[in-house]
Enzyme design. Structure first.
Site, mmCIF file in Angstrom:
data_model
loop_
_atom_site.group_PDB
_atom_site.id
_atom_site.type_symbol
_atom_site.label_atom_id
_atom_site.label_comp_id
_atom_site.label_asym_id
_atom_site.label_seq_id
_atom_site.Cartn_x
_atom_site.Cartn_y
_atom_site.Cartn_z
ATOM 1 N N HIS A 120 0.949 -1.414 -0.165
ATOM 2 C CA HIS A 120 0.191 -0.109 -0.085
ATOM 3 C C HIS A 120 0.891 1.218 0.056
ATOM 4 O O HIS A 120 1.803 1.390 0.648
ATOM 5 C CB HIS A 120 -1.102 -0.162 1.051
ATOM 6 C CG HIS A 120 -0.495 0.484 2.513
ATOM 7 N ND1 HIS A 120 -0.222 1.660 3.275
ATOM 8 C CD2 HIS A 120 -0.067 -0.582 3.366
ATOM 9 C CE1 HIS A 120 0.204 1.443 4.341
ATOM 10 N NE2 HIS A 120 0.368 0.312 4.585
ATOM 11 N N ASP A 132 5.799 3.024 7.002
ATOM 12 C CA ASP A 132 4.307 2.030 6.886
ATOM 13 C C ASP A 132 3.744 3.072 5.691
ATOM 14 O O ASP A 132 2.770 3.936 6.284
ATOM 15 C CB ASP A 132 3.601 1.922 8.049
ATOM 16 C CG ASP A 132 2.476 1.262 7.981
ATOM 17 O OD1 ASP A 132 2.005 0.856 7.061
ATOM 18 O OD2 ASP A 132 1.469 1.467 9.166
ATOM 19 N N GLU A 166 -5.397 1.517 2.091
ATOM 20 C CA GLU A 166 -5.074 0.480 3.010
ATOM 21 C C GLU A 166 -5.463 0.752 4.493
ATOM 22 O O GLU A 166 -6.034 -0.068 5.078
ATOM 23 C CB GLU A 166 -3.698 -0.310 2.906
ATOM 24 C CG GLU A 166 -3.330 -1.560 3.530
ATOM 25 C CD GLU A 166 -2.788 -1.348 4.999
ATOM 26 O OE1 GLU A 166 -2.674 -2.338 5.442
ATOM 27 O OE2 GLU A 166 -2.754 -0.260 5.516
ATOM 28 N N GLU A 167 -5.029 1.928 4.830
ATOM 29 C CA GLU A 167 -5.075 2.448 6.294
ATOM 30 C C GLU A 167 -6.435 2.512 6.849
ATOM 31 O O GLU A 167 -6.880 2.715 8.081
ATOM 32 C CB GLU A 167 -4.428 3.649 6.520
ATOM 33 C CG GLU A 167 -2.938 3.473 6.274
ATOM 34 C CD GLU A 167 -2.143 2.455 7.200
ATOM 35 O OE1 GLU A 167 -2.782 1.961 8.113
ATOM 36 O OE2 GLU A 167 -1.026 2.523 7.391
ATOM 37 N N ASP A 195 4.475 -4.780 3.132
ATOM 38 C CA ASP A 195 3.832 -3.964 4.117
ATOM 39 C C ASP A 195 4.774 -3.853 5.361
ATOM 40 O O ASP A 195 4.789 -4.530 6.141
ATOM 41 C CB ASP A 195 2.654 -4.173 4.366
ATOM 42 C CG ASP A 195 1.819 -3.312 5.150
ATOM 43 O OD1 ASP A 195 2.558 -2.068 5.502
ATOM 44 O OD2 ASP A 195 0.832 -3.099 5.245
ATOM 45 N N HIS A 287 2.271 4.589 12.622
ATOM 46 C CA HIS A 287 1.211 5.372 12.728
ATOM 47 C C HIS A 287 1.095 6.656 13.363
ATOM 48 O O HIS A 287 0.122 7.436 14.026
ATOM 49 C CB HIS A 287 -0.134 4.503 13.243
ATOM 50 C CG HIS A 287 -0.758 3.618 12.327
ATOM 51 N ND1 HIS A 287 -1.839 2.842 12.439
ATOM 52 C CD2 HIS A 287 -0.031 2.974 11.038
ATOM 53 C CE1 HIS A 287 -2.024 2.109 11.375
ATOM 54 N NE2 HIS A 287 -1.021 2.296 10.633
#
Length: 436
Positions: A120, A132, A166-167, A195, A287
């Site tokens: 992603h 990420d 994707e998130e 990923d 994140h």
């Protein structure tokens, strides 16, 4: 990598039509099967820097529905188009915003037997998402460019993908799989997912084939084999529904992937096995706004990018290997402003003259390739210009060129000559090779 969340309802989207190397050495005769090339980690890092700049210029993130995501798609698509891929952008709507999947097909191979690889491209809104999943996206991009650079012609058809949203719950990949006609879906015989491959306190996890569609064990073993070959132990992990492979698994397509860890704490046993710090998360910036280029473990990134290439080369079928020896020079040669430099390769043991279609692989890192005149000088002194200030303001000259060298003996010293013909920008010859 996303959390486990419910996948939103999507509106129908539109499909838009829309590049390895040590000091000079002579390679041994080609093996029976083509080995995967080494992926230069500096090239992967350069892609990460581009994604960081995109985030910096677009509110600090590359999230779904935000300008940073569409700019990321454009950056990768432009590199792939220049490398000869057939690309398309698939749009979809989620949470009231438009998202994008980027699909790239490498010409050739059996289109009824597709090996697909993806990761992603979106970040969370909190930060730029460099580990990420800039890491997987950039590693995958450099492997795709290496497919082009080496003119890899495998038996299976290669398809690459960079997913959107994707998130938000695997939205883009689910949309892609769900909207494939059944016949098209059946042509995808395996999907590899990448990923997070560069966590700062890394682990080396391979997706477990347990509970996955039949055939997934082959993908697992191909990825494990790379790490075994470099003496790095791995652990199997069940990623479940946390990344884009899940959409393919639900469709019965064999899946596999690698992962360097997210918010979970590294154990003492894992730290003893892999190094790093026990009692600390694999990625403390997961994140968060601190998931920047400073959040990358370069060793993990390097190993992960090589694992991507190793698995694709192993699983795609080698096709017909080159028939002659390969000679290469990976010694860096600086290209100062307004200068001319050369890098030599000495060829020996090749009878007769060079071929009429001599393959020249070039990897020049430069901030303005339109400044460069690049030539190959044969042992007899003849000169073939392969790039004459082409490419405009784009950076780097990476590709494979063919010259007619039949008038020169093969043995002797060949030179790559690079002239910087305009002011301000500089670079280096990173590597080059001759494939006879």
């Amino acid at each position: 990598m996303g959390n486990r969340v419910t996948i939103p309802t999507l509106s129908v989207g539109v499909l838009l039509a829309g590049v390895l190397f040590s000091a000079p050495v002579a390679a041994a005769a080609p093996p029976a099967a083509l080995a995967a090339p080494d992926i230069p980690v500096a090239n992967v890092q350069a892609h990460l820097s581009q994604l960081q700049t995109i985030a910096n210029n677009n509110g600090g993130n590359r999230a779904h529905g935000r300008p940073g995501h569409s700019a990321s798609v454009s950056y990768i698509q432009n590199r792939l188009n220049d490398a000869g891929f057939s690309t398309s952008v698939q749009s979809f709507t989620s949470n009231g915003a438009t998202g994008f999947n980027l699909i790239a097909d490498w010409p050739g191979g059996d289109t009824n037997n597709i090996l697909m690889s993806g990761g992603h491209l979106d970040s969370v809104t909190a930060g730029p998402g460099i580990n990420d999943n800039g890491s997987g996206s950039s590693g995958l991009l450099e492997v795709a460019l290496t497919v082009s650079r080496t003119n890899f012609q495998p038996q299976r058809h290669l398809r690459f993908a960079w997913w959107g949203a994707e998130e938000l719950g695997l939205v883009g990949s689910t949309f892609y799989v769900n909207n494939l006609p059944a016949a098209e879906r059946s042509r995808i015989k395996g999907y590899l997912n990448f990923d997070m491959i560069a966590s700062p306190n890394p682990g080396y996890f391979v997706y477990s084939s347990s509970g996955q569609p039949t055939g997934s064990i082959d993908l697992q073993r191909a990825l494990e084999a790379h790490y075994a070959s470099i003496g790095v132990p791995t652990e199997l992990t069940n990623v479940g529904g946390r990344s884009d492979h899940a959409a393919f698994a639900r469709a019965g397509i064999p899946t596999g992937g690698i992962f360097s860890g997210a918010e979970v704490i590294k154990t003492a046993a894992q730290a003893q096995k892999w190094g790093g710090s026990s009692g600390v998360a694999f990625d403390r910036c997961y994140h968060r706004s601190c998931d920047t280029t400073a959040n990358i473990n370069v060793t993990s990134l390097d190993r992960g990018a090589d694992a991507i290439a190793s698995a694709i080369w192993a699983l795609a079928g080698t096709g017909t290997p080159p028939t002659g020896p390969r000679f290469q020079n990976t010694t860096d040669v600086a290209i100062p402003d307004l200068s001319t430099v050369e890098s030599p390769i000495t060829v020996s043991g090749v009878p007769g003259n060079a071929p009429a279609a001599l393959s020249v692989e070039v990897n020049i890192l430069h901030t303005f390739r339109g400044d460069l005149v690049v030539s190959v000088v044969a042992p007899d002194g003849s000169v073939d210009v392969i790039s004459n200030r082409a490419g405009g303001s784009a950076d780097n000259l990476v590709g494979t060129f063919t010259i007619n060298a039949a008038s020169s003996a093969a043995n002797g010293t060949w030179r790559l000559r690079v002239q910087d013909a305009a002011a301000q920008d500089v670079g280096r010859i990173d590597s080059w090779a001759l494939q006879f």
